[in-house]
Design an enzyme around this catalytic site. Sequence first.
Site, short mmCIF file in Angstrom:
data_model
loop_
_atom_site.label_atom_id
_atom_site.label_comp_id
_atom_site.label_asym_id
_atom_site.label_seq_id
_atom_site.Cartn_x
_atom_site.Cartn_y
_atom_site.Cartn_z
N THR A 94 -4.21 4.82 -1.09
CA THR A 94 -5.26 5.26 -0.18
C THR A 94 -5.84 6.61 -0.61
O THR A 94 -5.31 7.28 -1.52
CB THR A 94 -4.76 5.37 1.28
OG1 THR A 94 -3.79 6.41 1.34
CG2 THR A 94 -4.16 4.06 1.75
N TYR A 112 -12.52 -5.53 10.32
CA TYR A 112 -11.83 -5.20 11.56
C TYR A 112 -11.77 -6.41 12.49
O TYR A 112 -12.73 -6.69 13.22
CB TYR A 112 -12.57 -4.02 12.23
CG TYR A 112 -12.64 -2.83 11.30
CD1 TYR A 112 -11.66 -1.85 11.31
CD2 TYR A 112 -13.66 -2.73 10.33
CE1 TYR A 112 -11.69 -0.79 10.41
CE2 TYR A 112 -13.70 -1.69 9.43
CZ TYR A 112 -12.71 -0.72 9.47
OH TYR A 112 -12.74 0.31 8.57
N GLU A 128 0.83 -1.21 0.00
CA GLU A 128 0.00 0.00 0.00
C GLU A 128 0.86 1.26 0.00
O GLU A 128 1.90 1.31 0.65
CB GLU A 128 -0.88 0.00 1.25
CG GLU A 128 -1.79 1.23 1.35
CD GLU A 128 -2.91 1.00 2.33
OE1 GLU A 128 -3.79 0.17 2.04
OE2 GLU A 128 -2.91 1.66 3.39
C1 LIG Z 1 -8.07 -1.87 4.77
C2 LIG Z 1 -8.47 -0.46 5.15
C3 LIG Z 1 -8.22 0.59 4.27
C4 LIG Z 1 -8.58 1.91 4.60
N1 LIG Z 1 -8.30 2.93 3.73
C5 LIG Z 1 -8.69 4.19 4.02
C6 LIG Z 1 -8.46 5.26 3.10
O1 LIG Z 1 -7.89 5.08 2.02
N2 LIG Z 1 -8.86 6.52 3.46
C7 LIG Z 1 -9.50 6.77 4.65
O2 LIG Z 1 -9.86 7.94 4.91
N3 LIG Z 1 -9.74 5.77 5.54
C8 LIG Z 1 -9.35 4.50 5.26
N4 LIG Z 1 -9.61 3.48 6.15
C9 LIG Z 1 -10.25 3.79 7.43
C10 LIG Z 1 -11.80 3.70 7.33
O3 LIG Z 1 -12.28 4.71 6.49
C11 LIG Z 1 -12.37 3.85 8.75
O4 LIG Z 1 -12.03 2.75 9.54
C12 LIG Z 1 -13.86 4.15 8.85
O5 LIG Z 1 -14.15 4.54 10.20
C13 LIG Z 1 -14.79 2.99 8.51
O6 LIG Z 1 -14.81 2.73 7.16
P1 LIG Z 1 -15.60 1.43 6.60
O7 LIG Z 1 -15.54 1.50 5.16
O8 LIG Z 1 -15.13 0.22 7.30
O9 LIG Z 1 -17.09 1.81 7.11
P2 LIG Z 1 -18.43 0.97 7.25
O10 LIG Z 1 -18.34 -0.36 6.63
O11 LIG Z 1 -19.51 1.89 6.82
O12 LIG Z 1 -18.50 0.75 8.83
C14 LIG Z 1 -18.35 1.86 9.74
C15 LIG Z 1 -19.12 1.57 11.03
O13 LIG Z 1 -20.52 1.56 10.74
C16 LIG Z 1 -21.12 0.32 11.14
N5 LIG Z 1 -22.12 -0.01 10.14
C17 LIG Z 1 -21.92 -0.46 8.87
N6 LIG Z 1 -23.09 -0.62 8.24
C18 LIG Z 1 -24.07 -0.26 9.13
C19 LIG Z 1 -25.48 -0.19 9.09
N7 LIG Z 1 -26.14 -0.56 7.99
N8 LIG Z 1 -26.16 0.24 10.18
C20 LIG Z 1 -25.48 0.62 11.30
N9 LIG Z 1 -24.15 0.58 11.40
C21 LIG Z 1 -23.45 0.15 10.34
C22 LIG Z 1 -19.96 -0.69 11.17
O14 LIG Z 1 -20.24 -1.75 12.07
C23 LIG Z 1 -18.81 0.21 11.65
O15 LIG Z 1 -18.85 0.36 13.05
C24 LIG Z 1 -9.24 2.16 5.85
C25 LIG Z 1 -9.48 1.10 6.75
C26 LIG Z 1 -9.10 -0.20 6.40
C27 LIG Z 1 -9.35 -1.32 7.37
#
Ligand SMILES: Cc1cc2nc3c(=O)[nH]c(=O)nc-3n(C[C@H](O)[C@H](O)[C@H](O)COP(=O)(O)OP(=O)(O)OC[C@H]3O[C@@H](n4cnc5c(N)ncnc54)[C@H](O)[C@@H]3O)c2cc1C
Length: 287
Positions: A48, A144, A17
Amino acid sequence: MKIKDILRDKEVTLSFEVFPPKTDAGYEAVEKAAAEIAALKPDFMSVTYGAGGGTSKNTVNIAADLQNKYNTPVLAHLTCVSSTKDYVKEMIKAYKDNGIENIMALRGDIPKEGRVCYDYDHATELIYDIKSLDPSICIGGACYPEGHVECARQSEDIEHLKGKVNAGCDFLTTQMFFDNSTLYQFLYRIREKGIEVPVLPGIMPITNAKQVARSVALSGSTIPQKMKVMVDRFADDPEKMKEAGIIYASDQIIDLISNGVNHIHVYSMNKPDIAAGIMRNLATIIR
Ligand SMILES: Cc1cc2nc3c(=O)[nH]c(=O)nc-3n(C[C@H](O)[C@H](O)[C@H](O)COP(=O)(O)OP(=O)(O)OC[C@H]3O[C@@H](n4cnc5c(N)ncnc54)[C@H](O)[C@@H]3O)c2cc1C
């Protein structure tokens, strides 16, 4: 090339990455680092997306260079929590116009100063939008192993993850973790719930002492005693600390592959020497 096809066709894969520069002044250095990491011939590279999207132009440019100049399959990240639907559409078009076939669909962290836009609540909605704009795009999602910080119960987080996969994720990449048993337990729990897509463990080599506090603050990942002792022993000698961190990460990866977790993603943090160190330790195993 689509990452889902790479994961299907190769028994073991290693990907790295990079992150885009925060300012245009830093662009050249990141471009150079990305090119050096690409020269190691990983199976793909991810780029990213800056929180809030302020550096999205740099993500597109670095990703396009890797894809087209260095012939490296790219996974371009995209977050949605601070974006309008129209802006997201523009970003997907920019990726497609540059030949990028893989998007890591993320919600992004909710800004401390509050949200400026309410078009998206969760990554799932972004995945639906990408699929409806172009069903051929290969989509990755985040997961996670220690649970997402906003979700009090891991069982709920896994239910949400299932929704994300059902929306169209082709594979998942994990948050960093430092004790493989955390990953094995997580895999057991998600497989039991019917989540079948490939899961790529995200491995963060810890190569300087400050990184430990930063990584914990960012990810909430648990630091095992084995790592605490390593940092304590080598923190004051940067060369030894770097090498110890590369070896710790390599050891983690060898244990994963030994246990059948074959597709490894390394948070190489724009550091070609660290990516090269991991590659050096694993070259025979992954080829
Ligand atoms: C591999 C990886 C790459 C990343 N790359 C970046 C990046 O390039 N740029 C950046 O800014 N950040 C990045 N992040 C960080 C990420 O944006 C954060 O961790 C963010 O807080 C959650 O993103 P997500 O896509 O997992 O969100 P989601 O999948 O939307 O989940 C976020 C939260 O909402 C909850 N949730 C999901 N769906 C629902 C629903 N329908 N109803 C209620 N609750 C729900 C989940 O349980 C979780 O607690 C990365 C993280 C990882 C693990």
